[in-house]
Design an enzyme around this catalytic site. Structure first.
Site, short mmCIF file in Angstrom:
data_model
loop_
_atom_site.label_atom_id
_atom_site.label_comp_id
_atom_site.label_asym_id
_atom_site.label_seq_id
_atom_site.Cartn_x
_atom_site.Cartn_y
_atom_site.Cartn_z
N GLU A 148 0.67 -2.02 8.99
CA GLU A 148 -0.78 -2.09 9.09
C GLU A 148 -1.30 -3.44 9.56
O GLU A 148 -2.47 -3.55 9.94
CB GLU A 148 -1.41 -1.73 7.73
CG GLU A 148 -2.87 -1.35 7.81
CD GLU A 148 -3.44 -0.91 6.47
OE1 GLU A 148 -4.67 -0.82 6.36
OE2 GLU A 148 -2.65 -0.65 5.54
N LEU A 167 2.90 6.10 7.12
CA LEU A 167 4.26 5.87 6.65
C LEU A 167 5.26 6.00 7.80
O LEU A 167 6.28 5.31 7.82
CB LEU A 167 4.60 6.85 5.52
CG LEU A 167 3.74 6.72 4.26
CD1 LEU A 167 4.29 7.59 3.14
CD2 LEU A 167 3.65 5.28 3.82
N GLY A 179 0.23 8.97 -0.88
CA GLY A 179 0.67 10.29 -1.33
C GLY A 179 2.07 10.62 -0.86
O GLY A 179 2.61 11.67 -1.22
N HIS A 183 -7.63 2.39 5.47
CA HIS A 183 -6.67 1.84 6.43
C HIS A 183 -7.44 1.05 7.49
O HIS A 183 -8.52 1.45 7.91
CB HIS A 183 -5.90 2.98 7.10
CG HIS A 183 -4.70 2.55 7.88
ND1 HIS A 183 -3.42 2.59 7.36
CD2 HIS A 183 -4.56 2.07 9.14
CE1 HIS A 183 -2.55 2.18 8.27
NE2 HIS A 183 -3.22 1.85 9.35
N ASN A 211 0.82 -1.21 0.00
CA ASN A 211 0.00 0.00 0.00
C ASN A 211 0.85 1.26 0.00
O ASN A 211 0.42 2.31 -0.50
CB ASN A 211 -0.91 0.03 1.23
CG ASN A 211 -2.27 -0.60 0.95
OD1 ASN A 211 -2.62 -0.86 -0.19
ND2 ASN A 211 -3.02 -0.84 2.01
N THR A 212 2.04 1.16 0.56
CA THR A 212 2.89 2.35 0.69
C THR A 212 3.16 3.01 -0.66
O THR A 212 3.18 4.23 -0.78
CB THR A 212 4.22 1.98 1.38
OG1 THR A 212 3.94 1.52 2.71
CG2 THR A 212 5.15 3.18 1.47
N ARG A 263 -10.42 12.30 9.84
CA ARG A 263 -10.83 11.60 8.63
C ARG A 263 -12.19 10.93 8.80
O ARG A 263 -13.00 10.90 7.86
CB ARG A 263 -9.76 10.57 8.26
CG ARG A 263 -8.49 11.21 7.74
CD ARG A 263 -7.42 10.19 7.43
NE ARG A 263 -6.36 10.80 6.61
CZ ARG A 263 -5.36 10.12 6.07
NH1 ARG A 263 -5.26 8.82 6.27
NH2 ARG A 263 -4.45 10.73 5.34
#
Length: 625
Positions: free
Chosen positions: A590, A606, A200, A561, A195-196, A441
């Site tokens: 994760e 990250l 962004g 996530h 996923n990393t 979020r």
């Protein structure tokens, strides 16, 4: 003379006729680059009408598939794309070759690149239909599969074994190798990234005491408080302190490996404060270019791709390795002299798990297949399932994070026009703001679920895109997004409202009202109606949204996530259901739970992968059976 003139005119007429025939022939053999092109009809004995045909399709990004055929065969396939290196890109390289080799469409999706793989196959199907192949012919091609020869079973050994080649796994692998250990990394996809690589790239870290941190009134303690309270105090305080206390040393470590960052920090969506460091490379590609460069320069890290981990090997109560399945179905057993690191990511693409755990607190209206995900297709909770099978404790699995920033077609973050929280607002289909765009979020996404069609637009002015060739956080130029219809552009707000399909007056009044809160640079006494406190600051002036041209891009909720997972301690050691350390098993990223609580701050993922990936790599290296 008159006879010569007539002969010349006759020759010219004949030449014009030949040219017209040639042009018509070429048009008959070439598609117009659209899935709506008229299909041709093959002659008797032919499968296709020879020519080159094109179709636009959407993977993680928009791409164009070009297929060249003779009367009886597919002779060439080219894909114009901007798919992410390490995720979608491998599919654009391998699938065309396999389709040509087999002359069939029954190719398997590239692991971790299901969306891109499907898009390529759909594009080829479209082109072949343009070339005259009917539905029955398409179905026959779909039944043709490449015959795989099963490879021999293997037994591999290393000091440290890493399961998963995403951000946490590669941080662990690099750290273990720096400690002098031989490392094997198992990855079910065809390249590192996880996923990393789709992120962004925002990396939260406070360079405490620096001029930047002081100017932003930031501190490690503030980072701790916002992370802990932002997750409703469900995160383990020890783990949260470990995260924020080691964040900056992670940036320093990456820089020492050769990774480059922009000088300034910014606020990523849901980040709560300007402390995110942005890599020079787009998305998360810079992390993996850095890791690959390290591998190229150092011995001792072996990457084993296209290999799925099935179960952890436990001997005398100690985790000693992992049993895997290779690409051709062969068994691969990997044993560790020291420790095993689990870094397989979350379960954002496992709909069954999403629905199951959402039932615990029913936070989200639904997490079924109607809700897309930003994750790569391989993020299906494999590591959590394996760990639970040997007695590891899974905690806070109901804590699932969604973003309000998904692409309406794919759910990916690509196509997002924002650069930072401060420069944009969210507008619903009535042309109104509806939430604090600088808030949490989960709060933003829950508010979006209540809007018409569960859809919104990000709206901003040209301050971020003064020329039009500037790129977003995913390496896409704003001009390309406008050209493809993924973003809207207008010189005035009235024109933008028409393109968006929202009431003009509402949009204009909303923007003007918003600008009242961010003009003049002094917000004291001026309170945004939704509680927003983060605004654009240009040359000391909070200047709002007032400089055309203006931009808008549609967005929807998307699973981003999963904060729950394997319980660990501050040494990244996995914990059992009885509260004991599981010898030999470490976990990072994760796949773990208990760090972020109910809601993860933007930019902390990250940081998590680097901080706990490095800790896991060190702990696994030091483990002695």
């Amino acid at each position: 003379m008159r006879k010569v003139r007539y002969e010349l005119l006759g020759r010219k007429a004949m030449l014009v006729s030949l040219i017209m025939i040639l042009v018509l022939s070429m048009l008959a053999g070439c598609g117009k680059g659209s899935s709506k092109s008229e299909s041709a009809s093959p002659k008797d004995g032919a499968t296709y009408v020879a020519g080159t045909y094109s179709a636009k399709v959407s993977g993680m990004h928009e791409m164009t598939v070009h297929v060249t055929v003779s009367d009886t065969a597919i002779t060439d396939i080219k894909v114009d794309h901007k798919e992410t290196s390490g995720v979608g890109e491998p599919a654009t390289e391998s699938l065309p070759a396999e389709i040509i080799e087999t002359q069939g469409l029954g190719v398997d999706a590239v692991a971790g690149a299901t969306l891109t793989s499907k898009a390529i196959i759909d594009g080829v199907k479209d082109c072949l239909k343009q070339a005259g192949l009917n539905e029955d012919g398409i179905n026959k091609l779909l039944a043709i599969k490449k015959k795989e020869t099963k490879e021999a079973d293997q037994e591999l050994t290393a000091d440290v074994v890493i399961i998963g080649a995403g951000g946490a796994g590669m941080a662990a692998a690099t750290t273990a190798n720096q400690a002098g250990k031989k490392v094997i990394v198992i990855e079910k996809a065809s390249k590192m990234g996880g996923n990393t690589i789709l992120s962004g790239g925002a990396f939260n870290a406070v360079d405490d005491g620096s001029e930047t941190a002081l100017a932003n009134k930031d501190s490690v303690e503030k980072h701790y408080t916002q992370t802990f309270e932002g997750g409703d105090k469900q995160g383990d305080p020890k783990l949260v302190h470990t995260l924020v206390d080691n964040a900056w040393s992670g940036v320093v470590w990456l820089k020492e490996l050769g990774m480059k960052f922009h000088d300034n920090v910014f606020t990523v969506t849901g980040g709560m404060w300007p402390r995110a460091h942005k890599p020079i490379e787009p998305e998360g590609t810079g992390f993996f270019k850095t890791y690959q460069e390290y591998i190229d320069k150092h011995d001792g890290i072996t990457m084993v791709y296209n290999t799925k981990a099935d179960e952890l090997i436990v001997e005398n109560g100690i985790v000693t390795g992992v049993s895997c399945t290779g690409k051709t179905g062969n068994k691969i057993t990997v044993k560790a002299q020291n420790g095993v690191v689990l870094a397989t990511g979350g379960f954002g693409q496992n709909v069954e798990m999403r629905v199951k755990y959402n039932e615990i607190n029913k936070k989200w209206p639904t997490l079924d297949s109607s809700i897309p995900s930003t994750n790569t297709s391989g993020i299906t909770g494999d590591g959590m399932i394996m760990a639970e099978q040997i007695g590891a404790k899974l905690i806070q699995m109901e804590n699932i994070q969604l973003l309000p920033l998904g692409d309406p077609k794919t759910g990916s973050l690509s196509g997002n026009i924002e650069h930072a929280v401060e420069s944009r607002i969210f507008i619903n289909l009535d042309g109104n703001r509806f939430v604090n765009e600088g808030g949490r979020r989960d709060e933003m996404t829950l508010a979006l679920f209540k809007q018409k069609e569960t859809k919104m637009f990000i709206v901003m002015d040209s301050d971020t895109y003064p020329k039009g060739n500037e790129v977003n956080n995913f390496g896409e130029t704003i001009s390309s997004l406008v050209d493809s219809g993924r973003s809207l552009k207008a010189d005035t707000l009235e024109e933008l409202a028409k393109l968006m399909g929202v009431p003009e007056k509402n949009l204009i009044d909303t923007v003007n009202n918003y600008n009242r809160y961010c003009k003049g640079g002094d917000l004291e006494g001026k309170k945004d109606e939704f509680g927003r406190t983060l605004f654009t600051d240009t040359d000391g002036i909070n200047n709002g949204i007032n400089n055309g041209p203006f931009y808008a891009a549609a967005r929807v909720p998307t699973v981003h996530h999963t904060m729950g997972g394997v319980q660990i301690n501050e040494h990244a050691q996995a914990i059992s259901t009885s509260g004991e350390i599981i010898p030999g098993l470490f976990a990072a990223g994760e796949v773990t739970g208990g760090i972020h609580g109910t809601n993860r701050l933007g930019g902390n993922a990250l940081t998590d992968t680097i901080v706990f990936g490095r800790i896991a790599g060190t702990s696994a290296s030091n483990f002695v059976k």
